[in-house]
Scaffold this motif. Structure first.
Motif, PDB file in Angstrom:
ATOM      1  N   THR A  11       1.147  -1.215  -0.156  1.00 25.13           N
ATOM      2  CA  THR A  11      -0.068  -0.009  -0.151  1.00 25.13           C
ATOM      3  C   THR A  11       0.739   1.108  -0.106  1.00 25.13           C
ATOM      4  OG1 THR A  11      -1.752  -1.154   1.279  1.00 25.13           O
ATOM      5  CG2 THR A  11      -1.783   1.257   1.055  1.00 25.13           C
ATOM      6  N   ASN A  12       1.805   1.529   0.684  1.00 23.96           N
ATOM      7  CA  ASN A  12       2.616   2.483   1.103  1.00 23.96           C
ATOM      8  C   ASN A  12       3.543   2.860  -0.208  1.00 23.96           C
ATOM      9  OD1 ASN A  12       1.725   2.993   3.679  1.00 23.96           O
ATOM     10  ND2 ASN A  12       3.498   1.891   4.612  1.00 23.96           N
ATOM     11  N   ASP A  13       4.063   1.670  -0.732  1.00 32.88           N
ATOM     12  CA  ASP A  13       4.974   2.019  -1.997  1.00 32.88           C
ATOM     13  C   ASP A  13       4.055   2.045  -2.978  1.00 32.88           C
ATOM     14  OD1 ASP A  13       7.155   1.497  -0.603  1.00 32.88           O
ATOM     15  OD2 ASP A  13       7.570  -0.730  -1.071  1.00 32.88           O
ATOM     16  N   GLN A  18       3.231   5.754  -7.107  1.00 34.40           N
ATOM     17  CA  GLN A  18       1.911   5.800  -8.015  1.00 34.40           C
ATOM     18  C   GLN A  18       1.814   4.514  -8.614  1.00 34.40           C
ATOM     19  OE1 GLN A  18       2.471   9.234 -10.352  1.00 34.40           O
ATOM     20  NE2 GLN A  18       2.072  10.569  -8.729  1.00 34.40           N
ATOM     21  N   SER A  19       1.841   3.218  -7.942  1.00 35.94           N
ATOM     22  CA  SER A  19       1.683   2.074  -8.675  1.00 35.94           C
ATOM     23  C   SER A  19       0.087   1.647  -8.576  1.00 35.94           C
ATOM     24  CB  SER A  19       2.649   0.759  -8.134  1.00 35.94           C
ATOM     25  OG  SER A  19       2.381  -0.284  -8.553  1.00 35.94           O
ATOM     26  N   GLY A  26      -2.571  -4.170  -2.152  1.00 34.89           N
ATOM     27  CA  GLY A  26      -2.699  -3.837  -0.722  1.00 34.89           C
ATOM     28  C   GLY A  26      -3.924  -4.050  -0.137  1.00 34.89           C
ATOM     29  N   GLN A  27      -4.845  -3.813  -0.938  1.00 35.27           N
ATOM     30  CA  GLN A  27      -6.447  -3.814  -0.236  1.00 35.27           C
ATOM     31  C   GLN A  27      -6.689  -5.057   0.342  1.00 35.27           C
ATOM     32  OE1 GLN A  27      -9.601  -1.619  -2.519  1.00 35.27           O
ATOM     33  NE2 GLN A  27      -7.899  -1.478  -4.206  1.00 35.27           N
ATOM     34  N   LEU A  72       6.609  -4.410 -10.458  1.00 38.98           N
ATOM     35  CA  LEU A  72       5.445  -3.769 -11.097  1.00 38.98           C
ATOM     36  C   LEU A  72       4.572  -3.326  -9.867  1.00 38.98           C
ATOM     37  CD1 LEU A  72       4.587  -6.529 -13.575  1.00 38.98           C
ATOM     38  CD2 LEU A  72       5.435  -4.186 -14.031  1.00 38.98           C
ATOM     39  N   ALA A  73       4.593  -4.001  -8.672  1.00 40.86           N
ATOM     40  CA  ALA A  73       3.760  -3.530  -7.681  1.00 40.86           C
ATOM     41  C   ALA A  73       4.379  -2.476  -6.818  1.00 40.86           C
ATOM     42  CB  ALA A  73       3.464  -4.511  -6.787  1.00 40.86           C
TER      43      ALA A  73
END
Length: 233
Positions: A11-13, A18-19, A26-27, A72-73
């Motif tokens: 989530t933070n990264d 902006q990925s 992350g959800q 990618l993430a």
């Protein structure tokens, strides 16, 4: 490995770099649990590749996919690790297997190296050349052991000359000797092609044979003996 740590990083990264993929993954807490366990199992068991080389075809694609997914993430660039996986691929075995197929499908004669089979330096040299002969384009013949057959096909050669310096018999029947034989051999071995810049450097035709003769004249040979003619003293 409870999933919360990885879920937080995703989530933070994802927000920071902006990925959209990272934010979306992350959800879901279950994604963090599954990926965390997969990462730990992969890293903890990777050493098995050294014990069971056939596992390379499982771990390398998994590792590349693992690091590609991280990029990618989370935009973490582990490209160097992805490239390092290549050291575990059995390149030599693959090339030799391919070259054997090519050899069986072709009836073209191979250049034949005639070397002194009782010379330690010559044996080591042939071992090195054979190692770099990935496509098996050369054949190796110890002179004294095969002299009868060599004399039948090439009566112009003498045993003394063949023992004095290496000979290379080309498919067209022509013969190269000493330095010029080695220079021709290198042309058949792609890994050694960088040496051609030195072997064909202006003046190498004069200096090369002198260096070859200097080394060849100082090499030692094994001596043949039998239990009937030799005794310990």
């Amino acid at each position: 490995m409870n999933g919360y740590t990885l879920q937080s990083y995703l989530t933070n990264d994802g927000l920071r770099w902006q990925s959209d993929l990272g934010v979306w993954l992350g959800q879901y807490h279950i994604v963090g649990v599954v990926f965390a366990w997969m990462a730990v199992i992969f890293e903890a068991t990777f050493f098995l590749v050294l014990i069971f080389p056939q596992l390379v075809w499982v771990y390398i694609p998994a590792g590349i996919g693992f690091h590609a997914g991280i990029y990618l993430a989370q935009r973490a660039p582990f490209f160097a690790f992805m490239a390092l996986y290549s050291v575990f691929i059995p390149w030599t075995g693959m090339i030799k297997k391919f070259s054997r197929r090519q050899l069986h499908s072709s009836e073209k004669p191979q250049p034949e190296i005639l070397y002194d089979g009782l010379c330690p330096l010559c044996i080591r040299s042939m071992t090195i050349l054979c190692y770099f002969d990935w496509f098996q384009r050369l054949s190796y013949t110890p002179v004294e052991e095969q002299w009868t057959s060599i004399q039948k096909t090439h009566p112009e050669l003498s045993l003394e000359a063949c023992l004095a310096e290496m000979h290379l018999i080309l498919p067209n029947g022509s013969v190269r000797k000493g330095f010029f034989a080695f220079r021709e051999i290198v042309r058949y071995l792609p890994p050694l092609w960088p040496l051609l810049a030195i072997l064909y450097f202006p003046g190498s035709e004069i200096l090369g044979p002198k260096i070859y003769i200097f080394v060849a004249s100082r090499r030692k040979r094994f001596t043949r003996c039998s239990f009937d003619s030799c005794s310990f003293k």
